[in-house]
Design an enzyme around this catalytic site. Structure first.
Site, mmCIF file in Angstrom:
data_model
loop_
_atom_site.group_PDB
_atom_site.id
_atom_site.type_symbol
_atom_site.label_atom_id
_atom_site.label_comp_id
_atom_site.label_asym_id
_atom_site.label_seq_id
_atom_site.Cartn_x
_atom_site.Cartn_y
_atom_site.Cartn_z
ATOM 1 N N ASP A 58 0.910 -1.057 -0.226
ATOM 2 C CA ASP A 58 -0.239 0.408 0.406
ATOM 3 C C ASP A 58 0.764 1.063 -0.346
ATOM 4 O OD1 ASP A 58 -2.582 1.617 0.429
ATOM 5 O OD2 ASP A 58 -1.976 1.535 2.079
ATOM 6 N N ASP A 70 -0.331 5.217 0.887
ATOM 7 C CA ASP A 70 -0.309 6.238 1.878
ATOM 8 C C ASP A 70 -0.632 5.423 3.698
ATOM 9 O OD1 ASP A 70 -1.754 9.452 0.571
ATOM 10 O OD2 ASP A 70 -1.692 6.342 -0.228
ATOM 11 N N ASP A 88 -1.015 -1.237 6.065
ATOM 12 C CA ASP A 88 -1.768 0.185 7.477
ATOM 13 C C ASP A 88 -2.598 -0.686 7.646
ATOM 14 O OD1 ASP A 88 -2.809 2.288 7.165
ATOM 15 O OD2 ASP A 88 -1.767 2.039 5.349
#
Length: 227
Positions: free
Chosen positions: A13, A15, A174
């Site tokens: 991922d 951001d 995240d």
């Protein structure tokens, strides 16, 4: 007879995982809100809205500020004119560059699968000088589907030579979107705990959790062994 297996693909991922982009997103959001005489949102409010892509971001902002639903398309367009090149306030998390370099040197095929639109994704990768490390980049507008639908992650793995239906590799993210996407795809999930998740770590499904990218190469090696 010893068989040497090629390293498994590792998809990231963006951001909240490789970069902290919320300060730039926050600035762009409030620039648009000022045009509509709406009181600015706090950094924490915007952080809580990030993860599902630009459309979902503005659905949540409109819900929080009372902006009319029919203004959605114009709000997104106004935001994107500012967001496309917004990198001044964005930062790489510590040790990201070093960890990516170690993985690349060890032969792991690397990719990106993010809900961030492809244009801003490529811009920020170029800005930090890491674009060349990734053999595939799937953005939030690359396919009709977005995470947590497994289609973007499956496409990223397929581009790196894995079976698109039953890929063998590792996903690093995240958020709850990333956790669900990894589960839907059937791959081990490594959870970076300093990102934008809202759920306690112990309530999320993950192969391993980490808060320092210096530890990531070993975690990838362990996760790839069971992928």
């Amino acid at each position: 007879m010893n068989v040497c297996l090629a390293p498994r693909p590792v998809i990231f991922d963006l951001d909240g995982t490789l970069i902290d982009s919320v300060p730039d997103i926050h600035a762009c959001v409030n620039a648009v809100l000022r045009l509509h005489d709406i009181r600015p949102l706090t950094l924490d409010q915007v952080r809580g809205f990030v993860g599902g892509g630009v459309d979902l971001l503005w659905q949540k902002i409109s819900g929080a500020t009372g902006l009319p639903r029919e203004a959605h398309r114009d709000l997104v367009a106004s935001f994107m004119t500012r967001y496309h090149g917004a990198t001044n306030l964005t930062r790489l998390y510590p040790h990201v560059t070093e960890a990516l370099g170690v993985l690349a040197d060890r032969g792991y095929p690397l990719g990106i699968c993010t809900n961030k639109p492809l244009g801003p994704t490529q811009k920020v990768l170029d800005h930090f000088g890491i674009a060349q490390l990734f053999r595939v980049v799937i953005g939030g507008d690359s396919l009709p589907q977005r995470k947590p639908d497994p289609a973007p992650l499956r496409a990223a793995f397929a581009a790196l030579g894995a079976d698109s239906e039953q890929p063998r590799g590792v996903y690093v993210g995240d958020s709850e979107f990333d956790e669900e996407c990894a589960r839907n795809t059937g791959v081990p999930f490594l959870l970076f705990t300093r990102g934008y998740r809202k759920t306690p770590v112990e309530q999320m499904t993950h192969q391993a959790a980490f808060d320092d990218f210096a530890t990531l190469p070993l975690l990838v090696e362990e996760a790839a062994a069971i992928a």
